[in-house]
Structures are given as structure tokens and as C-alpha cells.
Design a protein around this motif. Structure first.
Motif: not given
Length: 218
Positions: A17-22
Motif C-alpha cells: 500500500i505504501a509503495m503504491n501511494l508513494d
């Protein structure tokens, strides 16, 4: 772009999730249990919270009751029963997504919630600072901070023109008005005061030989 808290105990999902939000321009804070998330909620402000329900420590149903009013929550959970969905929505969740999920759908749901909240709320949040543009109340990590009239006007101008480089002359025009005859040094002094009060030394950027820019992208 939004600053988002991810509360998910499965490391791989949290990181995904964090990677895609970034990748789409948001900034994230990652925690892995309910108790850790509660400490974050006490000291920081978020544009959105993505939260599992089955968590070590406080579960999601307990944790959402500690979320500040007006902060949207998306439940992302394996609990797909109708009664669980109804309970989550009744407790105040803005959306409820059942695992497994498609990343594209999650990002679309996040964007939809953020657009809805931004239209409804005159609140700007960044790095623990929350500015209510209607009441002109500013809090930093939950504590109200006092500003002079000019300091607040400068802050609001930077927020409304976020990520845009503004010259000192333009800021004088927007904040002090046409008839202000002071030196541009006045802008520098007020910028330094904002940086100090808001802890935005890395957010209010100096634009070489021009002026300043409030940088909200991660």
C-alpha cells in the motif's frame, strides 16, 4: 497530495500500500498494531487513515473511535461479512474494502474519499499541522498555535498556492496589499516565523533569487 496513515499488521500488505501511494504522490506513515496507531493519532494529523480491523492490541473497531472528527477512514480487512461491514460503516468508516483487493481499485477508492472530504472540509493538514481555513484556527500536533494577522494571511496564501513559487513582491501584494511600501525583507522575517512555529523548515522552500514555495509533495 495527502499524508496517510496505514494501520496494517501484515508487513507485505502494508509495504504494498505504501509503495503504491508513494508512486501516485502521497506520503505515508506505516504502523503495524492498534496501540502504535493510537499513539500516532494522539500526536499527528492525517488526511486519511487506511486501517485493518484484526490488529494486535486495539482492533480497528476500537481504534476508529479515537480518530479525530473529520478524518476519513477506510477499513481494509479480510472480515467480509455483512454485519462487519455494517458495523464498520456505522462506527464512521468512509469506505470498507474486503481483502484480497486490487491495488487499482484501492487507489481509486482513496482518491474518491479524498475528493469528497476536500470538497466538504475547509481543513488543510500537513506533517502534524492542521489549519481550519474557516475558523482560522491552527494546531500543531494537537496544540493550538497563535499567529498575528499578517502571519496567518501569509500562511493561508502559501496554502492556497501550494507547490507554486511565489516571489517576495507577489507575497507583499497578496498579503500586505497594493499600498504596502515596506522592503521585501518583511516577507523573509515572516517566513522565518512560520517555519519556526509550524516546524516547516523543510516544507517552506526558498526559491533562489525569487521567493518561497510551500512544498506539499513527498
Amino acid at each position: 497530495m495527502a499524508h496517510i496513515l496505514i494501520v496494517e499488521d501484515e508487513l507485505a500488505i502494508n509495504d504494498l500500500i505504501a509503495m503504491n501511494l508513494d508512486l501516485v504522490g502521497h506520503s505515508c506513515e506505516q504502523v503495524y498494531n492498534g496501540n502504535e496507531a493510537l499513539e500516532c493519532l494522539k500526536t499527528n494529523a492525517y488526511a486519511l487513515i487506511i486501517m485493518d480491523i484484526m490488529l494486535p492490541g486495539l482492533d480497528g473497531f476500537q481504534l476508529i473511535q479515537h480518530v479525530a472528527e473529520g478524518t476519513p477512514v477506510i477499513f481494509l480487512t479480510a472480515m467480509g461479512g455483512l454485519s462487519d461491514k455494517v458495523k464498520g460503516l456505522k462506527l464512521g468508516a468512509d469506505d470498507y474494502i474486503v481483502k484480497p483487493f486490487e491495488t487499482v481499485e484501492l487507489l481509486a477508492r482513496i482518491d474518491a474519499v479524498l475528493r469528497r472530504i476536500q470538497r466538504a472540509s475547509p481543513v488543510f493538514a500537513l506533517d502534524g499541522t492542521v489549519v481550519n481555513l474557516d475558523s482560522r484556527v491552527v494546531t500543531v500536533n494537537g496544540s493550538e498555535v497563535e499567529f498575528t494577522h499578517r502571519e496567518y494571511e501569509l500562511l493561508e496564501t502559501l496554502i492556497k498556492n501550494k507547490n507554486i513559487a511565489l516571489s517576495r513582491e507577489k507575497l507583499l501584494h497578496l498579503v500586505w496589499g497594493y499600498d504596502y511600501m515596506g522592503e521585501t525583507r518583511t516577507v523573509d522575517v515572516h517566513i522565518q516565523k512560520l517555519r519556526k512555529k509550524l516546524h516547516w523548515e523543510q516544507r517552506i522552500k526558498t526559491v533562489y533569487k525569487m521567493g518561497y514555495r510551500l512544498e506539499v509533495s513527498p
